[in-house]
Design a protein around this motif. Sequence first.
Motif, short mmCIF file in Angstrom:
data_model
loop_
_atom_site.label_atom_id
_atom_site.label_comp_id
_atom_site.label_asym_id
_atom_site.label_seq_id
_atom_site.Cartn_x
_atom_site.Cartn_y
_atom_site.Cartn_z
N ILE A 1 2.03 9.61 -5.75
CA ILE A 1 2.64 10.90 -5.60
C ILE A 1 3.55 11.19 -6.57
O ILE A 1 3.71 12.50 -6.95
CB ILE A 1 3.40 10.97 -4.21
N TRP A 2 4.50 10.31 -6.94
CA TRP A 2 5.61 10.45 -7.96
C TRP A 2 4.96 10.74 -9.23
O TRP A 2 5.49 11.60 -9.91
CB TRP A 2 6.71 9.33 -8.14
N SER A 3 3.83 10.15 -9.67
CA SER A 3 3.40 10.22 -10.85
C SER A 3 2.56 11.80 -10.88
O SER A 3 2.72 12.43 -12.17
CB SER A 3 1.79 9.30 -10.84
N VAL A 4 1.91 12.28 -9.98
CA VAL A 4 1.50 13.71 -9.84
C VAL A 4 2.63 14.54 -9.85
O VAL A 4 2.62 15.65 -10.83
CB VAL A 4 0.56 13.83 -8.51
N ILE A 5 3.80 14.41 -9.36
CA ILE A 5 4.92 15.46 -9.34
C ILE A 5 5.46 15.15 -10.69
O ILE A 5 5.64 16.39 -11.44
CB ILE A 5 5.97 14.91 -8.25
N ALA A 6 5.79 14.10 -11.31
CA ALA A 6 6.51 14.24 -12.76
C ALA A 6 5.34 14.69 -13.65
O ALA A 6 5.85 15.48 -14.45
CB ALA A 6 6.70 12.72 -13.07
N ALA B 1 0.67 -1.31 -0.13
CA ALA B 1 0.12 -0.01 -0.12
C ALA B 1 0.84 1.25 0.24
O ALA B 1 0.31 2.19 -0.78
CB ALA B 1 -1.01 0.02 1.24
N GLY B 2 1.77 1.25 0.80
CA GLY B 2 3.03 2.58 0.92
C GLY B 2 3.59 2.54 -0.49
O GLY B 2 3.74 3.77 -0.93
N ARG B 3 4.02 1.48 -1.06
CA ARG B 3 4.59 1.56 -2.28
C ARG B 3 3.79 2.03 -3.29
O ARG B 3 4.03 3.20 -4.32
CB ARG B 3 5.25 0.45 -2.92
N LYS B 4 2.38 1.94 -3.31
CA LYS B 4 1.56 2.37 -4.53
C LYS B 4 1.18 3.85 -4.35
O LYS B 4 1.02 4.64 -5.23
CB LYS B 4 0.29 1.40 -4.23
N LEU B 5 1.05 4.22 -2.91
CA LEU B 5 0.75 5.59 -2.50
C LEU B 5 1.99 6.43 -2.98
O LEU B 5 1.78 7.26 -3.66
CB LEU B 5 0.53 5.80 -1.19
N ASN B 6 3.26 5.96 -2.93
CA ASN B 6 4.55 6.58 -2.94
C ASN B 6 4.31 6.69 -4.74
O ASN B 6 4.75 7.87 -5.38
CB ASN B 6 5.67 5.77 -2.87
N THR B 7 4.03 5.65 -5.54
CA THR B 7 3.84 5.87 -7.05
C THR B 7 2.98 6.95 -7.46
O THR B 7 3.19 7.56 -8.35
CB THR B 7 3.52 4.36 -7.58
#
Length: 419
Positions: free
Chosen positions: A283-288, A275-281
């Motif tokens: 967040i990075w998608s929104v940033i990029a 779950a944490g890894r997916k949330l991290n992904t």
Amino acid sequence: MSLIDFSSDAFVVAFFLYCFAFMFYVIAIAGKKWSNRDPEKHEKKWGLIAFVTSSLGLVGHLTFFFTRWIGSKQIPTSNMYEFITFLGMAIMIAFTIVYAIYKKPLLGMFALPLTVIVVAYAAVFPQEVQPLIPALDDIWLKVHVTTAALGEAFFAVGFAAGLMYLLRVIDFSDKSKKGKRGQFWLEFSLYTIIIVVGFVIAVFAFRGMGYEAHFVQEKSTIDSKGVESTKRETVDYTLPPIVKPYNSQAESVDSFLGMDHAVFEAPYWMNGVNAGRKLNTVIWSVIAGSILYGLLRLAFRKPLAAVIHPLMDGIDPEDLDEISYRAIAIGFPIFTLGALIFAMIWAEKAWGRFWGWDPKEVWALISWLYYSAYLHFRLSRGWQGKRSSWLAVIGFVVILFTLIGVNLIIAGLHSYAGV
């Protein structure tokens, strides 16, 4: 060379042919304004070149599909990589059918980028052939997945035509409250697409850098006898950990721009191992995606929708509205068969029940009800033009969540596809 290796090469060839076809469609539409010859002849010539190129790409994609099927001895739709590649192929099949009917090169300028994004997104997932679990080794699964994806592909073409309609008719000089609201949501639709592109770019960039981070998560459980046990699982990251898994400790974290530890921990209710890894992904998608969107806005100095709008000049919006409706009307019965009827037959054979309120089943039903409402409003209430196009755009967002969000975020019987 094995058939699996050959299929991978065919897939790469198809991807580049799609990219070239997109550029040719852009030349066919945008280039006619700068052509010294007859604009109609220019569009017809380059539209034909683009269509032939995209058709060759589809041939390469079909070659990938069937050689992988023969080489692996199982239909290549059993994991996220294979399913997303099949969806991209289905979108091209749907586009080819619709293009053959209407012969509108402008449709290719929007359908091809959608296919390219889908194909690039597929490459993010592990590409190894994975053995089928017993529940997947059934003829009804093959029928269910392929027909459902083909129905969704026609919805994607309807989405592309609906988005084109909105880009054609929305007046960017309108400063009224209603006008600004339409401009905002259209721009937001383009922004969400760019976020998906940002996700793909981020994943490939950090994968190329060889970035890795590893966390060990401890999870305590109590059995029926009241005995507590602790389970330790390793979570592997390929993107820098802005958020780490709940109740976890870093095992090793590569440094990126001086960041060698997670910024914060996932909330307690997100205690799934990934779950944490997916949330991290996310967040990075929104940033990029936001960085990419900002760079594009900086380059053009105006909203992206306003940049595309002039390319729509001379296009009959009624044609776009008709294409969007027809594509969805074709896809709806196919989706009904694949996502509901064939799916229930397979569910009964695999799990002994036709319906079980699994998250994927629920969202497939929601998608079906949504497009049922679309057709009802279109045929009975006379919703055409902007209303119909907005429904087509929103509907495909529902489809994307059903395809991606449910598989990767919500745990259920279909979670095998998220690996």
